[in-house]
Design a protein around this motif. Structure first.
Motif, PDB file in Angstrom:
ATOM      1  N   THR A 119     -25.195 -56.485 -12.876  1.00  0.00           N
ATOM      2  CA  THR A 119     -24.797 -56.652 -11.480  1.00  0.00           C
ATOM      3  C   THR A 119     -24.855 -58.131 -11.128  1.00  0.00           C
ATOM      4  O   THR A 119     -25.316 -58.967 -11.923  1.00  0.00           O
ATOM      5  CB  THR A 119     -25.734 -55.871 -10.536  1.00  0.00           C
ATOM      6  N   ASP A 165     -20.467 -48.157  -9.826  1.00  0.00           N
ATOM      7  CA  ASP A 165     -19.906 -48.118 -11.186  1.00  0.00           C
ATOM      8  C   ASP A 165     -20.699 -47.074 -11.981  1.00  0.00           C
ATOM      9  O   ASP A 165     -21.732 -47.392 -12.575  1.00  0.00           O
ATOM     10  CB  ASP A 165     -20.005 -49.491 -11.846  1.00  0.00           C
ATOM     11  N   LYS A 206     -21.768 -48.002 -15.617  1.00  0.00           N
ATOM     12  CA  LYS A 206     -22.913 -48.900 -15.709  1.00  0.00           C
ATOM     13  C   LYS A 206     -24.206 -48.185 -15.362  1.00  0.00           C
ATOM     14  O   LYS A 206     -25.241 -48.403 -15.998  1.00  0.00           O
ATOM     15  CB  LYS A 206     -22.711 -50.102 -14.770  1.00  0.00           C
TER      16      LYS A 206
END
Length: 500
Positions: A46, A105, A108
């Motif tokens: 991130t 996401d 992720k």
């Protein structure tokens, strides 16, 4: 918690798993990547979630090549007071920002969960359970990046002042500058060559590895880097409930670098590309030999104490597990007994409800039981009908008594009214007689003559007659009152009998 002030004998494995750092460069096996506090680094999960102003000054990288191979590092208990720094009432990391970034996401988030060892749906709760602090020493970790839809990992050194999230045992689990999950470093038996960033205070002999605290840390004793003071921070807290405390008695202090050649030095410094040389035997006449042996004994004693403590913790844990298992077995046995009892009751009820298997040859005992049950049911029904009939009769009798009492009361009231009317008529007649007598006396008296007084005898008779009438009236009233009282007593007695 005790501070581990001696070097960990085992070296750390520094095998680099991924070999391409951003920009297309390569990192060979046996290298460790140095990351400054503010640098995002390669393959971040991130954007940075470090809060502005939380990173101490002097943590920016400086130009120049890193030097000094890493062979051994110092281990520190994750619950040691002063191991971590921060600012009271201020969180170094924005946990909610990282949660939103990962939720945006799912791929992720899933990779992050795999590294952290939690479910993807449990990532927000996992991050909120961690505690935001800052490293006070350059620290060895395994850093996990994200590239091409899959997690990567590499050995790293995080600069002192780096904002991290630590778990309940004080182990760094997230680097906030990149959102990457962290795990403990992997040990190997070769010296590692540093690459990446460089800062002036970096020294291989000052590196530390955080060892998990043997028990869960409920409160971290944190050094306030801005105020040169100390405060408590509860595990999982964002700083809202921080409390000022007095300095601990034996806080952790970042150690000075070890200098080669000192008797206490067990870390061999090695230049890049130079083969490792074996240590030369010391001169027996060297006066430092005694100090070296004494320090070695202290290290051995410390390691023995650690082993004893570890064994004691294992025994305590084993006893606790046995107690928990015993309680669980008792609960399971109790539940099993209840289930068996319920099944037995259901079977008994089913057998009672079932007809005999052979209708042509019913058992004598079963037939008698059915007959007795029918007779009992009939008796119960008969008793119930009888009770209902008795209740209806009693209700009807009570209603009749109430109607009779009402009629008697009305009759008495009417009689009383008639008696009062008769008394009024009698009084009227007496008054008319008195008026007539008076008129007759006035007629017999001559004009001009004084009125003759009534004869005493006539006057006495009139008074007696009036007294008799009054007495008669009083007797009648008393008789009426007695009748009313008697009727009230009868009504009360009937009401009490009905209640009973």
């Amino acid at each position: 918690m005790a501070v581990l002030t001696v070097a960990v004998v085992a070296a750390v494995v520094l095998a680099v798993v991924f070999t391409r750092f951003g920009g297309g460069g390569t990192a060979k096996g046996g290298e460790v990547f140095l990351q400054s506090a503010a640098n995002k680094g390669p393959d971040p999960y991130t954007d940075s979630t470090v809060k502005e102003g939380s990173v101490p000054q002097g943590t920016s990288p400086t130009p120049g090549a890193s030097s000094g191979a890493i062979s051994q590092v110092q281990g520190v208990d994750g619950g040691t007071p002063g191991l971590y720094g921060g600012t009271q009432k201020t969180s170094s990391c924005d946990v909610e920002k990282q949660i939103k970034a990962l939720q945006a996401d799912p791929a992720k988030s899933g990779a992050f969960a795999t590294v952290a060892g939690v479910r993807a749906s449990g990532v927000p709760a996992y991050l909120r359970s961690l505690t935001s602090v800052q490293l006070r020493s350059d620290t060895r970790v395994t850093n996990h990046g994200y590239r091409d839809g899959a997690p990567t990992s590499y050995q790293a050194v995080l600069q002192a002042g780096t904002a991290v999230l630590v778990d309940g045992h004080g182990v760094p689990r997230v680097r906030c500058a990149c959102g990457n999950p962290l795990t403990p470093p992997v040990a190997q038996h070769i010296a590692l060559q540093p690459t990446g960033d460089h800062w002036a205070s970096y020294q291989p002999s000052k590196l530390v590895v955080v060892v998990p605290a043997p028990i869960v840390v409920k409160v971290f004793v944190v050094y306030d880097t801005h105020r040169d003071d100390w405060f408590h921070r509860h595990t999982g807290d964002t700083g809202r409930h921080d409390q000022h405390v007095q300095p601990p008695q034996a806080p952790w202090q970042p150690s000075e670098p070890h200098k080669p050649g000192k008797p206490h030095d067990h870390e061999q410094q090695q230049k890049p590309g130079e083969p490792q040389n074996p240590q030369k035997p010391q001169n027996p006449q060297n006066p430092g030999k005694h100090d070296h042996e004494q320090q070695q004994n202290q290290q051995n004693q410390h390691q023995q104490n650690q082993q004893n403590q570890h064994q004691q913790n294992q025994q305590n844990q084993h006893q606790q597990n046995q107690q928990n298992q015993h309680q669980q077995n008792q609960q399971n046995q109790h539940q099993q007994n209840q289930q068996d009892q319920n099944q037995q009751n259901q079977q008994n009820q089913h057998q009672q409800n079932q007809n005999p298997q052979n209708p042509q040859k019913p058992g004598k005992h079963d037939h008698e039981q059915q007959q007795n049950q029918q007779n009992q049911n009939q008796q119960n029904q008969h008793q119930q009908n009888q009770q209902n009939q008795n209740q209806q009769n009693q209700n009807q009798q009570n209603q009749n008594k109430q109607d009779q009492n009402k009629q008697d009361q009305n009759k008495q009231d009417q009689q009383k009214k008639d008696q009062q009317k008769q008394d009024q008529n009698q009084n009227k007649q007496d008054q008319q007689k008195q008026d007539q007598n008076k008129q007759d006396q006035n007629k017999q008296q001559k004009p001009g003559e004084p009125q003759k007084p009534a004869k005493p005898q006539d006057q006495n008779q009139q008074n007696q007659q009036q007294n008799q009438n009054q007495n008669q009236q009083q007797n009648q009233n008393q008789q009426q009152n007695q009748n009313q009282n008697q009727q009230q007593n009868q009504n009360q007695h009937q009401n009490q009998h009905q209640k009973q």
